[in-house]
Design a protein around this motif. Structure first.
Motif, PDB file in Angstrom:
ATOM      1  N   ARG A   1     101.637  -0.242   4.089  1.00  0.00           N
ATOM      2  CA  ARG A   1     100.990   1.010   4.476  1.00  0.00           C
ATOM      3  C   ARG A   1     101.426   1.387   5.881  1.00  0.00           C
ATOM      4  N   PHE A   2     101.637   2.677   6.090  1.00  0.00           N
ATOM      5  CA  PHE A   2     102.009   3.178   7.411  1.00  0.00           C
ATOM      6  C   PHE A   2     100.731   3.367   8.225  1.00  0.00           C
ATOM      7  N   ASP A   3     100.320   2.289   8.855  1.00  0.00           N
ATOM      8  CA  ASP A   3      99.082   2.265   9.625  1.00  0.00           C
ATOM      9  C   ASP A   3      99.422   1.933  11.074  1.00  0.00           C
ATOM     10  N   PRO A   4      99.536   2.945  11.930  1.00  0.00           N
ATOM     11  CA  PRO A   4      99.955   2.689  13.316  1.00  0.00           C
ATOM     12  C   PRO A   4      98.929   1.891  14.117  1.00  0.00           C
ATOM     13  N   ILE A   5      97.684   1.866  13.665  1.00  0.00           N
ATOM     14  CA  ILE A   5      96.650   1.115  14.377  1.00  0.00           C
ATOM     15  C   ILE A   5      96.625  -0.334  13.902  1.00  0.00           C
ATOM     16  N   GLY A   6      96.701  -0.543  12.597  1.00  0.00           N
ATOM     17  CA  GLY A   6      96.560  -1.874  12.030  1.00  0.00           C
ATOM     18  C   GLY A   6      97.842  -2.674  11.919  1.00  0.00           C
ATOM     19  N   LYS A   7      98.965  -2.100  12.289  1.00  0.00           N
ATOM     20  CA  LYS A   7     100.243  -2.811  12.162  1.00  0.00           C
ATOM     21  C   LYS A   7     100.292  -4.039  13.081  1.00  0.00           C
ATOM     22  N   LYS A   8     101.130  -5.003  12.723  1.00  0.00           N
ATOM     23  CA  LYS A   8     101.277  -6.199  13.552  1.00  0.00           C
ATOM     24  C   LYS A   8     102.237  -5.938  14.716  1.00  0.00           C
ATOM     25  N   ALA A   9     101.848  -6.380  15.886  1.00  0.00           N
ATOM     26  CA  ALA A   9     102.683  -6.224  17.076  1.00  0.00           C
ATOM     27  C   ALA A   9     103.747  -7.318  17.121  1.00  0.00           C
ATOM     28  N   ALA A  10     104.639  -7.202  18.076  1.00  0.00           N
ATOM     29  CA  ALA A  10     105.780  -8.123  18.172  1.00  0.00           C
ATOM     30  C   ALA A  10     105.334  -9.578  18.310  1.00  0.00           C
ATOM     31  N   GLY A  11     104.251  -9.825  19.006  1.00  0.00           N
ATOM     32  CA  GLY A  11     103.788 -11.189  19.200  1.00  0.00           C
ATOM     33  C   GLY A  11     103.004 -11.754  18.035  1.00  0.00           C
ATOM     34  N   GLU A  12     102.711 -10.914  17.038  1.00  0.00           N
ATOM     35  CA  GLU A  12     101.890 -11.330  15.900  1.00  0.00           C
ATOM     36  C   GLU A  12     102.656 -11.436  14.591  1.00  0.00           C
ATOM     37  N   ILE A  13     103.683 -10.637  14.457  1.00  0.00           N
ATOM     38  CA  ILE A  13     104.389 -10.575  13.178  1.00  0.00           C
ATOM     39  C   ILE A  13     105.129 -11.887  12.922  1.00  0.00           C
ATOM     40  N   THR A  14     105.208 -12.289  11.662  1.00  0.00           N
ATOM     41  CA  THR A  14     105.833 -13.559  11.299  1.00  0.00           C
ATOM     42  C   THR A  14     107.090 -13.332  10.482  1.00  0.00           C
ATOM     43  N   TRP A  15     107.881 -14.389  10.364  1.00  0.00           N
ATOM     44  CA  TRP A  15     109.066 -14.307   9.524  1.00  0.00           C
ATOM     45  C   TRP A  15     108.686 -14.026   8.079  1.00  0.00           C
ATOM     46  N   ASP A  16     107.559 -14.556   7.640  1.00  0.00           N
ATOM     47  CA  ASP A  16     107.101 -14.299   6.273  1.00  0.00           C
ATOM     48  C   ASP A  16     106.882 -12.805   6.034  1.00  0.00           C
ATOM     49  N   ASP A  17     106.406 -12.091   7.055  1.00  0.00           N
ATOM     50  CA  ASP A  17     106.223 -10.648   6.927  1.00  0.00           C
ATOM     51  C   ASP A  17     107.573  -9.952   6.722  1.00  0.00           C
ATOM     52  N   PHE A  18     108.565 -10.368   7.507  1.00  0.00           N
ATOM     53  CA  PHE A  18     109.904  -9.800   7.337  1.00  0.00           C
ATOM     54  C   PHE A  18     110.450 -10.119   5.947  1.00  0.00           C
TER      55      PHE A  18
ATOM     56  N   THR B   1     101.311  10.369   0.886  1.00  0.00           N
ATOM     57  CA  THR B   1     101.366   9.427  -0.219  1.00  0.00           C
ATOM     58  C   THR B   1     100.340   8.323   0.046  1.00  0.00           C
ATOM     59  N   ASP B   2     100.181   7.435  -0.924  1.00  0.00           N
ATOM     60  CA  ASP B   2      99.252   6.315  -0.717  1.00  0.00           C
ATOM     61  C   ASP B   2      99.663   5.503   0.508  1.00  0.00           C
ATOM     62  N   ALA B   3     100.964   5.310   0.679  1.00  0.00           N
ATOM     63  CA  ALA B   3     101.452   4.495   1.789  1.00  0.00           C
ATOM     64  C   ALA B   3     101.177   5.141   3.143  1.00  0.00           C
ATOM     65  N   SER B   4     101.147   6.468   3.184  1.00  0.00           N
ATOM     66  CA  SER B   4     100.938   7.157   4.467  1.00  0.00           C
ATOM     67  C   SER B   4      99.503   7.640   4.646  1.00  0.00           C
ATOM     68  N   SER B   5      98.612   7.225   3.758  1.00  0.00           N
ATOM     69  CA  SER B   5      97.230   7.719   3.818  1.00  0.00           C
ATOM     70  C   SER B   5      96.479   7.236   5.049  1.00  0.00           C
ATOM     71  N   ALA B   6      96.948   6.144   5.673  1.00  0.00           N
ATOM     72  CA  ALA B   6      96.288   5.640   6.877  1.00  0.00           C
ATOM     73  C   ALA B   6      96.742   6.367   8.139  1.00  0.00           C
ATOM     74  N   THR B   7      97.719   7.249   7.990  1.00  0.00           N
ATOM     75  CA  THR B   7      98.231   7.998   9.142  1.00  0.00           C
ATOM     76  C   THR B   7      97.324   9.183   9.437  1.00  0.00           C
ATOM     77  N   SER B   8      96.942   9.347  10.680  1.00  0.00           N
ATOM     78  CA  SER B   8      96.003  10.408  11.055  1.00  0.00           C
ATOM     79  C   SER B   8      96.670  11.772  11.027  1.00  0.00           C
ATOM     80  N   GLU B   9      95.844  12.797  10.923  1.00  0.00           N
ATOM     81  CA  GLU B   9      96.346  14.169  10.943  1.00  0.00           C
ATOM     82  C   GLU B   9      96.998  14.480  12.285  1.00  0.00           C
ATOM     83  N   GLU B  10      96.509  13.846  13.353  1.00  0.00           N
ATOM     84  CA  GLU B  10      97.091  14.069  14.680  1.00  0.00           C
ATOM     85  C   GLU B  10      98.553  13.626  14.729  1.00  0.00           C
TER      86      GLU B  10
END
Length: 253
Positions: free
Chosen positions: A94-111, A195-204
């Motif tokens: 999902r394209f969620d700019p608030i809930g996405k993992k930052a550089a220090g949190e993301i794992t190789w498994d995510d990639f 789309t469903d994937a972009s539903s978390a993106t705000s109108e702003e």
């Protein structure tokens, strides 16, 4: 080959962009294979909407045996093999700019999870259709990318990296398969509204994109679907190994 002579497989074809691509091909008279993973009801509803020129088939594109079985089922249903592959499926993102993992949190498994969907999935579909495409001396393959790997407005590390890898995959396949009359291209849309994937993106966020875009619009699924049709159509027959960005001019490559 004209669009109305083609048998088109769209992965992730039951919802969002995939659904728009399926409907666009169907309107041109093509036969369509609606691949889905979990969206059974949506896929079957879309198949009923289109009629006999469509079949809905469940398959996890990461599973080579399921993909091969899907191609065989489609061939038996239509009496001819798949001519056109649209690698659109997006596995659990999902394209969620608030809930996405930052550089220090993301794992190789995510990639790896996103690479499995983008690269492994596309590899499986191409290999499943390749023998028939070679025998027919015709094939159209379109991979769905993103403009984010050229302009990462939001650092979706895993998703964006997988799509950048998909461009390398696209060009290598184009290089080798061109000799058999098979073209391989990529269509990279902007953030799609909605789309469903972009539903978390705000109108702003959408308003910011709109204000930054030369055409003054946010990209729609139909915008991308029509470009996919171009690559599959006779008008795109001389184009391969290309990445066409469809985002109203936000990214100029």
């Amino acid at each position: 080959m004209k669009l109305n002579e083609q048998i088109v497989l769209v992965t992730g074809g039951a919802r969002g962009l995939g659904k728009e691509i399926v409907q666009s091909f169907a309107k041109e008279g093509a036969k369509v294979v609606i691949n889905y993973y979990k969206s059974k009801d949506s896929a079957n509803a879309l198949k009923e909407e289109i009629g006999d020129n469509a079949i809905a088939i469940q398959a996890d594109i990461r599973d080579v045996q399921q993909v091969q079985a899907m191609f065989q089922q489609a061939k038996e249903y239509f009496g001819s093999p798949v001519t056109t592959i649209i690698n659109n499926a997006l596995v659990n993102f999902r394209f969620d700019p608030i809930g996405k993992k930052a550089a220090g949190e993301i794992t190789w498994d995510d990639f790896q999870f996103q690479l499995e969907g983008a690269i492994r999935g596309a590899l499986h579909t191409i290999q499943a259709g390749l023998l028939d495409m070679k025998e027919n001396k015709f094939g159209r393959i379109v991979n769905i990318g993103t403009n984010l790997f050229q302009n990462p407005v939001v650092a979706y590390h895993d998703y964006t990296t997988s799509k950048a890898a998909l461009l390398g995959f696209t060009r290598n396949m184009a290089k080798e398969l061109g000799a058999y009359g098979i073209t391989v291209n990529m269509v990279s849309g902007g953030l799609l509204q909605t789309t469903d994937a972009s539903s978390a993106t705000s109108e702003e966020v959408f308003e910011i994109i709109k204000a930054s875009t030369p055409l003054g619009v946010v990209t729609t699924p139909l915008d991308v679907a029509l470009t996919v049709l171009f690559f599959a159509s006779p008008w795109g027959s001389g184009v391969t190994g290309q990445n066409l960005v469809v985002d109203g001019g936000l990214v100029m490559d």
